[in-house]
Design a protein around this motif. Structure first.
Motif, mmCIF file in Angstrom:
data_model
loop_
_atom_site.group_PDB
_atom_site.id
_atom_site.type_symbol
_atom_site.label_atom_id
_atom_site.label_comp_id
_atom_site.label_asym_id
_atom_site.label_seq_id
_atom_site.Cartn_x
_atom_site.Cartn_y
_atom_site.Cartn_z
ATOM 1 N N SER A 39 -1.659 -12.990 -0.723
ATOM 2 C CA SER A 39 -1.360 -13.603 -2.019
ATOM 3 C C SER A 39 0.143 -13.561 -2.237
ATOM 4 N N LEU A 40 0.638 -14.498 -3.019
ATOM 5 C CA LEU A 40 2.057 -14.577 -3.326
ATOM 6 C C LEU A 40 2.271 -14.277 -4.803
ATOM 7 N N THR A 41 3.221 -13.406 -5.089
ATOM 8 C CA THR A 41 3.580 -13.094 -6.468
ATOM 9 C C THR A 41 4.927 -13.737 -6.798
ATOM 10 N N ASP A 42 5.317 -13.637 -8.058
ATOM 11 C CA ASP A 42 6.518 -14.327 -8.521
ATOM 12 C C ASP A 42 7.739 -13.985 -7.678
ATOM 13 N N ASP A 43 7.955 -12.704 -7.401
ATOM 14 C CA ASP A 43 9.165 -12.277 -6.701
ATOM 15 C C ASP A 43 9.251 -12.862 -5.293
ATOM 16 N N HIS A 44 8.093 -13.158 -4.701
ATOM 17 C CA HIS A 44 8.101 -13.706 -3.349
ATOM 18 C C HIS A 44 8.761 -15.086 -3.322
ATOM 19 N N PHE A 45 8.560 -15.859 -4.388
ATOM 20 C CA PHE A 45 9.133 -17.201 -4.426
ATOM 21 C C PHE A 45 10.644 -17.165 -4.621
ATOM 22 N N ASP A 46 11.174 -16.028 -5.060
ATOM 23 C CA ASP A 46 12.622 -15.902 -5.169
ATOM 24 C C ASP A 46 13.262 -16.052 -3.801
ATOM 25 N N ARG A 47 12.762 -15.326 -2.808
ATOM 26 C CA ARG A 47 13.340 -15.423 -1.471
ATOM 27 C C ARG A 47 12.959 -16.739 -0.800
ATOM 28 N N ALA B 11 -5.694 9.753 12.558
ATOM 29 C CA ALA B 11 -4.539 8.879 12.334
ATOM 30 C C ALA B 11 -4.988 7.490 11.886
ATOM 31 N N VAL B 12 -6.046 6.974 12.492
ATOM 32 C CA VAL B 12 -6.568 5.662 12.098
ATOM 33 C C VAL B 12 -7.087 5.710 10.666
ATOM 34 N N LEU B 13 -7.771 6.787 10.306
ATOM 35 C CA LEU B 13 -8.306 6.923 8.951
ATOM 36 C C LEU B 13 -7.178 6.947 7.912
ATOM 37 N N ILE B 14 -6.133 7.733 8.175
ATOM 38 C CA ILE B 14 -5.029 7.833 7.219
ATOM 39 C C ILE B 14 -4.281 6.510 7.123
ATOM 40 N N THR B 15 -4.023 5.889 8.267
ATOM 41 C CA THR B 15 -3.309 4.612 8.245
ATOM 42 C C THR B 15 -4.131 3.548 7.537
ATOM 43 N N GLY B 16 -5.442 3.566 7.755
ATOM 44 C CA GLY B 16 -6.301 2.620 7.043
ATOM 45 C C GLY B 16 -6.215 2.800 5.538
ATOM 46 N N THR B 17 -6.101 4.059 5.100
ATOM 47 C CA THR B 17 -5.943 4.322 3.663
ATOM 48 C C THR B 17 -4.642 3.724 3.152
ATOM 49 N N VAL B 18 -3.584 3.829 3.955
ATOM 50 C CA VAL B 18 -2.298 3.244 3.563
ATOM 51 C C VAL B 18 -2.413 1.721 3.471
ATOM 52 N N VAL B 19 -3.128 1.122 4.417
ATOM 53 C CA VAL B 19 -3.313 -0.333 4.398
ATOM 54 C C VAL B 19 -4.019 -0.764 3.122
ATOM 55 N N PHE B 20 -5.076 -0.040 2.745
ATOM 56 C CA PHE B 20 -5.854 -0.408 1.568
ATOM 57 C C PHE B 20 -5.117 -0.091 0.264
ATOM 58 N N ALA B 21 -3.983 0.615 0.355
ATOM 59 C CA ALA B 21 -3.144 0.782 -0.832
ATOM 60 C C ALA B 21 -2.517 -0.540 -1.252
ATOM 61 N N ALA B 22 -2.529 -1.522 -0.349
ATOM 62 C CA ALA B 22 -2.157 -2.909 -0.639
ATOM 63 C C ALA B 22 -0.731 -3.058 -1.171
ATOM 64 N N PRO B 23 0.284 -2.739 -0.359
ATOM 65 C CA PRO B 23 1.654 -3.051 -0.795
ATOM 66 C C PRO B 23 1.825 -4.554 -0.952
ATOM 67 N N ARG B 24 2.756 -4.948 -1.781
ATOM 68 C CA ARG B 24 2.962 -6.379 -2.003
ATOM 69 C C ARG B 24 3.494 -7.036 -0.737
ATOM 70 N N PHE B 25 3.092 -8.277 -0.547
ATOM 71 C CA PHE B 25 3.387 -8.935 0.721
ATOM 72 C C PHE B 25 4.875 -9.203 0.905
ATOM 73 N N TYR B 26 5.624 -9.379 -0.181
ATOM 74 C CA TYR B 26 7.055 -9.616 -0.003
ATOM 75 C C TYR B 26 7.790 -8.339 0.368
ATOM 76 N N ASP B 27 7.109 -7.198 0.345
ATOM 77 C CA ASP B 27 7.716 -5.934 0.763
ATOM 78 C C ASP B 27 7.426 -5.621 2.227
ATOM 79 N N TYR B 28 7.116 -6.660 3.010
ATOM 80 C CA TYR B 28 6.808 -6.421 4.418
ATOM 81 C C TYR B 28 7.970 -5.755 5.146
#
Length: 328
Positions: free
Chosen positions: A35-43, A116-133
């Motif tokens: 998904s795209l949020t407002d800040d993403h369209f800035d860049r 390690a896979v379990l912890i990383t999966g938890t980080v993934v599901f924390a869902a950082p914003r896509f423009y913060d890639y």
């Protein structure tokens, strides 16, 4: 950790298939949830000026310190056309690479692939914003390069650490500063007690950073000056932090002893809405206004902007909210 010098993936049985599989699963997951949020369209809009009109950041329009981020987005627009597909590809690849690096780091720490896979999966599901890639990518990359250098303080690993810091800086200046700070700490820790070697390694690190940054610095100097570029970024960061003139306020904390220990609320329906409250609105007044206008599921966005679910969508009700002087 430093005494053992055991940082390679061999001790845990490096499994490239696990990393590749995790990367592919992450790509599919983020493709489904993109998904795209407002800040993403800035860049995106700034990159559009590069790709379509041949303009350059800082010289032709304001660049808040995202030099390579804008060129990456512009390259995607040039390749895929003026559609969002290119931005989708960049963001998904950046996120998935960053999470894969996180997985590798956690394997080194936990000595367990499943954990390690379990912890990383938890980080993934924390869902950082896509423009913060870029943050998701470069912070784990910086940690990974520091980890490699601490494990084996070779000139090659030192150069890779310096280049990683440079890449992070020119994608987003604050990321580069943080990673360079971590690199400096790593050098001090590894070479503590050997002042001559520490100074020599610091000199090599600084030289690589400066030399690899020369093309960017030359462009900035020719386009208006490096110092002016730094000044603009500083002013921009200060305005962002202060919320366009509003002093930073620590969120209030209150314990309601009369509230039940556990409550189950029905799912909230209604369209999403964002409200930017006026500067003079206090936290207590905002809470009262949220109740009055039936603004459910409050979530702080930035500055004085909050996102909600609008429970009452009648025309008169929405008009009253829009025209309220306490709403910007």
């Amino acid at each position: 950790m430093i005494g053992s010098r055991n940082y390679s993936g061999k001790s845990t049985g490096l499994r490239p298939g696990w990393v590749i599989g995790f990367f592919l699963v992450s790509c599919v997951f983020h493709l489904q949830t993109f998904s795209l949020t407002d800040d993403h369209f800035d860049r995106i809009s700034r990159a559009h000026q590069i790709a379509q009109y041949g303009e350059l950041p800082y010289r032709d329009f304001f660049d808040p310190g995202y030099f390579l981020t804008l060129f990456s987005s512009a390259a995607a627009q040039s390749f895929f056309g003026s559609v969002l597909l290119g931005e989708v590809v960049i963001a998904i690849l950046g996120l998935s690479l960053g999470f894969s690096l996180t997985l590798l780091l956690l394997v080194q720490v936990t000595r367990s692939w499943p954990l390690a896979v379990l912890i990383t999966g938890t980080v993934v599901f924390a869902a950082p914003r896509f423009y913060d890639y870029d943050k998701v990518l470069f912070y784990p990359l910086g940690l990974y390069l520091c980890w490699r250098y601490i494990g084996r303080a070779s000139p090659r690993n030192l150069v890779m650490l310096a280049l990683g810091s440079v890449a992070a800086f020119w994608f987003r200046y604050d990321s580069g500063i943080c990673i360079a700070g971590g690199a400096a700490v790593s050098l001090v820790v590894v070479h503590w007690g050997d002042g001559a070697n520490l100074r020599r390694r610091m000199g090599i690190f600084s030289a690589v950073v400066v030399v690899s940054s020369l093309p960017f610095l030359a462009f900035l100097q020719a386009s208006g000056g490096v110092l002016e570029y730094i000044s603009q970024i500083t002013r921009y960061a200060r305005r962002q932090a202060l919320g366009a003139g509003n002093d930073l306020r620590v969120p209030g904390f209150e314990i309601d002893l009369g509230a039940p220990l556990v409550t189950i609320e029905p799912p909230v329906s209604g369209p999403p809405i964002k409200v930017r409250w006026a500067v003079a609105v206090s936290d207590a007044e905002r809470l009262e206004l949220e109740r009055r206008y039936q603004l459910a599921s409050p979530e702080f966005e930035r500055d004085r902007t909050w996102s909600y679910r609008l429970a009452n969508t009648s025309v008169g009700f929405v008009r009253a909210l829009v025209l309220d002087p306490r709403v910007d």
